[in-house]
Motif scaffolding. Structure first.
Motif, PDB file in Angstrom:
ATOM      1  N   SER A 111      36.277  49.833  37.995  1.00 38.52           N
ATOM      2  CA  SER A 111      35.781  51.177  37.671  1.00 38.52           C
ATOM      3  C   SER A 111      34.674  51.571  38.641  1.00 38.52           C
ATOM      4  O   SER A 111      34.643  52.705  39.128  1.00 38.52           O
ATOM      5  N   ASP A 134      42.195  53.454  31.901  1.00 36.57           N
ATOM      6  CA  ASP A 134      41.859  52.326  31.028  1.00 36.57           C
ATOM      7  C   ASP A 134      41.711  52.875  29.613  1.00 36.57           C
ATOM      8  O   ASP A 134      40.647  53.329  29.194  1.00 36.57           O
ATOM      9  N   ASN A 139      35.427  53.461  30.837  1.00 37.47           N
ATOM     10  CA  ASN A 139      34.030  53.387  31.289  1.00 37.47           C
ATOM     11  C   ASN A 139      33.638  54.524  32.222  1.00 37.47           C
ATOM     12  O   ASN A 139      32.463  54.717  32.520  1.00 37.47           O
ATOM     13  N   ASP A 210      41.884  54.627  38.001  1.00 37.79           N
ATOM     14  CA  ASP A 210      41.252  53.371  37.591  1.00 37.79           C
ATOM     15  C   ASP A 210      42.108  52.760  36.495  1.00 37.79           C
ATOM     16  O   ASP A 210      42.213  53.295  35.404  1.00 37.79           O
TER      17      ASP A 210
HETATM   18 MG   LIG Z   1      36.985  49.287  34.218  1.00 35.35          MG
END
Ligand SMILES: [Mg+2]
Ligand SMILES: Nc1ncnc2c1ncn2[C@@H]1O[C@H](COP(=O)(O)OP(=O)(O)OP(=O)(O)O)[C@@H](O)[C@H]1O
Length: 368
Positions: A111, A134, A139, A210
Motif C-alpha cells: 500500500s 484490498d 489502508n 493495490d
Molecule cells: Mg496493504
C-alpha cells in the motif's frame, strides 16, 4: 556559425523540470550548419508535447541570439500512448493502463508503494487513479489522508475521491471506519468488478491497483475484468519474503501480465538524524529473483521513519518530502514503470482473452 557556437547556445537550454541542459544530457544528436542557417536534431525521453514545444522555443531563441538567421529544430520523442492497444475484456475502457501492485506476503509495503508510485506518476504529468482492491484491510484512505471523507454518489455510480492530484477509491471509503469485513470468494469478485465498473473514473492514463496480499480470487478477477498492462511486485530482502515474491511473479506470468519490475522495500535503513544508510536485513538479495523472471529491481526503498509516519498521518513522503532520498527513488521507479508501459503498448499491448473463465456449455457464468 560554428558547431561550437551552436553547442554553447544550446547549453543554455535546460531540460524542462531539471537543472541540467540538453547538451549535458546528451540529447543533441545532430547539428547541420549552412552559413548562418542551422538545423538541429534533439532526441528527448519524454512523450509530453509541452516538453518538446518548450525545448523548440528556447533552442530557437538561443540560436537566433547566437547569430543564426534560421533555426530548424527536429524533436524526436517516444510515441505517446494515446489509447492502450490492449485487447480482450475491459470493463473500465476509459482507463488506458492498469498497474497491479502485488506481493506474495502481507505487510511488505504494497500500500505504501502504491501510494507513492501513484503520486510520483501524477507529478510526472500522468492522470492517475489509485484503487484499493484490498477488500479485507483497506489502508489507502488513511495513507492518502481521506479517512474521514465519504465519496459522492451519482445515481448508482460513485465518484472517486480526489487527494494529492489523484482519484482514489477504497472499500474503506464506502463503509464505516473499523467495520471489518468477512467476504466470501464470490463477493470479492463482485466487489472488484464494481470498483472498475461502478466507480466514475475519469479518462485515466493509469490506474494503480493495490492488491490484497497473496495470489487469490481478487488477482484473478482483476486480470479477467481488465487487460492488466503491467504488474509490480513488492518484496523485502528477507528470504521468507522472497519465496512469497516468487509466487507473486509466477502469478503475473500465469496471468500473462508483463512484469514492470520489483521494488525491494525496507532495504537498508536511513537514520533520520544523520542521513546515514545502514544495511539491516541485507540489500540487493532480491536480485537473483528478478533475474529469474527476466526483470529488474527498479528501486531499493530504505526503512525511513518518515515513510511510516507519512502513511499513518496521510502525508505520503513523495508528496510532502519530494527531495528525500526515498521520494527520489519512488520517482525513478515511476519513470521506469511508465517506460515499461509505453514499451508494452508500442509492442501491441496486452490481451486477457486467455485468462477468461471457461464455462461449460449451457451453464451461465452468473450461476457459478
Ligand atoms: Mg496493504
Ligand atoms: N520503507 C518503509 N519505511 C518505513 N516504514 C515502512 C516502509 N514501508 C512500509 N512501511 C510501514 O510498514 C507498514 C506496512 O506497510 P503497508 O501497509 O504498505 O504494507 P502492505 O504490504 O500493504 O500490508 P498489507 O498486506 O497488510 O496490505 C506500514 O505501517 C507502513 O507505514
Amino acid at each position: 556559425m560554428t558547431e561550437q557556437i551552436v553547442n554553447e547556445a544550446l547549453s543554455k537550454v535546460t531540460y524542462p523540470g531539471f537543472t541540467k541542459d540538453i547538451v549535458t544530457f546528451g540529447f543533441v544528436k545532430d547539428i547541420q550548419i549552412s552559413g548562418n542557417d542551422v538545423s538541429i536534431t534533439i532526441d528527448i525521453t519524454s512523450s509530453a508535447p509541452e516538453v518538446a514545444q518548450q525545448i523548440t522555443d528556447e533552442a530557437q531563441a538561443e540560436l537566433k541570439r547566437a547569430g543564426a538567421t534560421s533555426a530548424t529544430i527536429n524533436i524526436k520523442a517516444p510515441q505517446m500512448p494515446k489509447e492502450s492497444s490492449s485487447k480482450g475484456k475491459n470493463i473500465a475502457p476509459q482507463v488506458k493502463n492498469f498497474l497491479m501492485v502485488s506481493s506474495g506476503k502481507g505487510g511488505v509495503g504494497k500500500s505504501t508503494t502504491s501510494v507513492n508510485i501513484a503520486i510520483s506518476l501524477a507529478k510526472q504529468g500522468k492522470k492517475v487513479g489509485l484503487l484499493d482492491a484490498d477488500i479485507y484491510g483497506p489502508n489507502i484512505p488513511r495513507m492518502m489522508g481521506i479517512a474521514d471523507i465519504k465519496p459522492e454518489v451519482n445515481g448508482n455510480k460513485v465518484l472517486p475521491i480526489n487527494a494529492y492530484g489523484i482519484e482514489v477509491m477504497s472499500m474503506g471509503s464506502l463503509m464505516e471506519e473499523g467495520q471489518s469485513l468477512i467476504w466470501r470468494g464470490a463477493m470479492i469478485m463482485k466487489a472488484i468488478e464494481q470498483f472498475l465498473r461502478d466507480i466514475l473514473w475519469s479518462e485515466l492514463d493509469v490506474l494503480v491497483i493495490d492488491m490484497p496480499p497473496g495470489t487469490g480470487d481478487a488477482q484473478l478477477t482483476l486480470a479477467q475484468s481488465v487487460p492488466v498492462t503491467a504488474g509490480l511486485t513488492v518484496s523485502t530482502p528477507q528470504s521468507v519474503s522472497l519465496d512469497d515474491s516468487r509466487r507473486s511473479l509466477d502469478m503475473f506470468k500465469k496471468l500473462n501480465i508483463p512484469i514492470a519490475g520489483v521494488i525491494e522495500n525496507m532495504s537498508g535503513f536511513i537514520a533520520p538524524d544523520t542521513g546515514v544508510e545502514y544495511d539491516i536485513f541485507g540489500k540487493g538479495t532480491t536480485q537473483p529473483l528478478a533475474e529469474e523472471f527476466d526483470t529488474e529491481i527498479i528501486a531499493e526503498i530504505p526503512i525511513e521513519p518518515s515513510i511510516r509516519t507519512g502513511g499513518d498521518e496521510g502525508k505520503p513522503i513523495s508528496y510532502v518530502a519530494p527531495t528525500s532520498e526515498s521520494a527520489k527513488r519512488y520517482a525513478a521507479a515511476a519513470e521506469s514503470i511508465w517506460a515499461t508501459i509505453e514499451k508494452i503498448n508500442a509492442e501491441g499491448g496486452v490481451d486477457n482473452q486467455a485468462v477468461q473463465p471457461t464455462t461449460p456449455p449451457g451453464v451461465s457464468a452468473c450461476s457459478m
